[in-house]
Design an enzyme around this catalytic site. Structure first.
Site, PDB file in Angstrom:
ATOM      1  N   ASP A   1      24.692  34.252 -10.996  1.00 28.14           N
ATOM      2  CA  ASP A   1      24.561  35.260  -9.616  1.00 28.14           C
ATOM      3  C   ASP A   1      23.461  34.928  -9.287  1.00 28.14           C
ATOM      4  O   ASP A   1      22.292  35.103  -9.609  1.00 28.14           O
ATOM      5  CB  ASP A   1      24.700  36.701 -10.278  1.00 28.14           C
ATOM      6  N   ILE A   2      23.463  35.113  -8.194  1.00 29.82           N
ATOM      7  CA  ILE A   2      21.692  34.595  -7.516  1.00 29.82           C
ATOM      8  C   ILE A   2      20.690  35.420  -6.682  1.00 29.82           C
ATOM      9  O   ILE A   2      21.378  36.678  -6.993  1.00 29.82           O
ATOM     10  CB  ILE A   2      21.874  33.854  -5.785  1.00 29.82           C
TER      11      ILE A   2
ATOM     12  N   HIS B   1      22.104  34.875   7.548  1.00 30.95           N
ATOM     13  CA  HIS B   1      23.321  34.688   6.575  1.00 30.95           C
ATOM     14  C   HIS B   1      23.539  32.698   7.367  1.00 30.95           C
ATOM     15  O   HIS B   1      23.805  32.615   6.040  1.00 30.95           O
ATOM     16  CB  HIS B   1      24.714  34.836   7.686  1.00 30.95           C
TER      17      HIS B   1
ATOM     18  N   ASP C   1      24.200  31.074   3.991  1.00 27.32           N
ATOM     19  CA  ASP C   1      25.232  30.477   3.526  1.00 27.32           C
ATOM     20  C   ASP C   1      25.547  28.798   3.117  1.00 27.32           C
ATOM     21  O   ASP C   1      25.815  28.270   2.075  1.00 27.32           O
ATOM     22  CB  ASP C   1      26.135  30.111   4.515  1.00 27.32           C
TER      23      ASP C   1
ATOM     24  N   GLU D   1      27.894  36.411  -4.245  1.00 25.04           N
ATOM     25  CA  GLU D   1      27.070  35.139  -4.776  1.00 25.04           C
ATOM     26  C   GLU D   1      26.680  35.142  -6.081  1.00 25.04           C
ATOM     27  O   GLU D   1      26.132  34.913  -6.409  1.00 25.04           O
ATOM     28  CB  GLU D   1      25.112  35.858  -3.778  1.00 25.04           C
TER      29      GLU D   1
ATOM     30  N   ARG E   1      20.305  26.738 -14.672  1.00 24.65           N
ATOM     31  CA  ARG E   1      19.330  27.515 -13.772  1.00 24.65           C
ATOM     32  C   ARG E   1      18.079  27.201 -13.208  1.00 24.65           C
ATOM     33  O   ARG E   1      17.392  27.237 -12.699  1.00 24.65           O
ATOM     34  CB  ARG E   1      18.991  29.071 -14.971  1.00 24.65           C
TER      35      ARG E   1
END
Ligand code: C2E
Length: 351
Positions: A219-220, A232, A236, A262, A284
């Site tokens: 997850d970001i 936005h 994206d 996300e 990561r």
């Protein structure tokens, strides 16, 4: 769900429904693009349906409703209608080809039968044909009949060739449709639907051959803050960036998907938790190593980081339970300060 809304859109309340959809979009600050409009028609037409509930949830979270979100919802909830349209069209083409081929076969059969009769007749006549003129006539009749049959066969061959080409084209097109229905349009990774199927398949396979499979969810970090600050469109792009790194590291047989707004997920068939932990740390580190720039203004966006969690499937464990454990590990990473990977196998067992 779709049919209920489709019916309403052709009924007495159609325009009222459409006006309500537009009004709701305006209230939610969502652009009235054709795709958003289609989604909102379903949302107001069937708020308790799966799509309606998902939009309610997203709006409740105050999540940004980006083009990517719309694409994801459409892929998840709207494709069946589109897919079945494509399949109906394909069915019509197949029907047309099949009936034209069977016509050609019936014609060829008739002419073969007629040819057989001609031959039999000639066989009977030849015994009585005394004069050369009679024989000549017989042979010329046979020659005509043979050319007719040859022509019919050639027509049948051409028909079959055309149909084979048409069916091959159709197969390619359907394959493309199938791929599109399984792909997340923004990131080009597998979508959630494809992922759910793959996870089921991978778990069945692991159970059948007693092999390992590990699942990771990523997850970001602070994505919402990022979206709110930079807009936005830039959000994206960040999704695309993270997806590109995940995609590069997830070559076959690994399967990477965009699982939610996300959130990403990767299936690692044949790989154990330790190996996957190392792979996730590599992802990561790579993601966090790059300073991104906003394309429109060249502003420095800084680096994005991700949190991840993983769980190795236990014998007999279903995909859903495995996903729950990987999710728990992801939340441990979030709680632990983000930008980290948690190996769920090291977490104490849930009470
Ligand atoms: P994209 O914009 O379609 O770019 C696709 C690929 O083209 C990039 O893959 C990269 O290999 C190359 N590329 C495009 N623009 C540049 C550039 O200005 N400099 C360099 N050196 N290469 C460039 P990559 O890096 O895996 O990125 C995938 C996607 O992630 C990009 O798709 C874009 O949507 C997003 N992204 C990556 N870095 C940035 C960034 O710094 N800012 C923004 N706004 N988006 C980024």
């Amino acid at each position: 769900m779709a049919s209920q809304v489709e019916t309403a859109l052709r009924g007495p309340e159609a325009f009222q429904l459409a006006r309500r959809a537009l009004a709701e979009m305006e209230t939610a600050g969502v652009w009235p693009t054709p795709l958003n409009f289609e989604l909102w028609l379903h949302y107001v037409g069937d708020p308790e349906g799966p799509l309606g509930r998902e939009i309610t949830r997203l709006l409740g979270n105050k999540d940004a409703f980006t083009e990517g979100t719309a694409e994801m919802l459409a892929a998840e909830y709207l494709p069946r209608g589109r897919l079945s349209e494509e399949i109906r069209d394909a069915g019509a083409v197949l029907n047309r080809e099949l009936s034209s081929v069977s016509d050609a076969i019936a014609k060829a059969r008739e002419s073969q039968a007629a040819y057989g009769e001609t031959l039999a007749e000639a066989g009977a006549n030849i015994e009585q044909a005394a004069a050369p003129a009679d024989l000549k006539q017989l042979v010329s009749g046979l020659t005509d009949a043979t050319s007719r049959v040859q022509r019919e066969n050639a027509t049948l061959e051409r028909r079959l060739e055309t149909s084979t080409k048409e069916v091959a084209r159709l197969r390619e097109h359907l394959e493309q449709v199938r791929r599109d229905a399984m792909t997340d349009a923004l990131t080009n990774l597998a979508n959630r639907k494809a992922f759910d199927e793959e996870l089921l398949r991978a778990c069945d396979q692991a159970e059948a051959d007693n092999s390992v499979v590990t699942l990771a969810v990523l997850d970001i970090d602070h994505f919402k803050r990022f979206n709110d600050t930079w807009g936005h469109q830039t959000g994206d792009q960040v999704l695309r960036y993270v997806a590109s790194v995940i995609g590069r590291i997830s070559k076959n047989p690994r399967v990477a998907a965009r699982y939610g707004g996300e959130e990403f997920a990767i299936i690692f068939p044949g790989e154990g938790a330790l190996q996957v932990e190392a792979a996730l740390n590599a992802i990561r580190e790579e993601i966090g190593s790059r300073a991104l720039r906003r394309r429109s203004t060249n502003d420095e966006l800084g680096a994005v980081t991700i949190s991840a969690g993983l769980a190795q499937r236990r014998p007999g464990e279903s995909g859903t339970l495995l996903l729950d454990r990987a999710d728990e590990a992801l939340y441990a990473s979030k709680r632990g300060g983000r930008n980290m990977v948690t190996n769920g196998e090291r977490l104490p067992a849930a009470a």
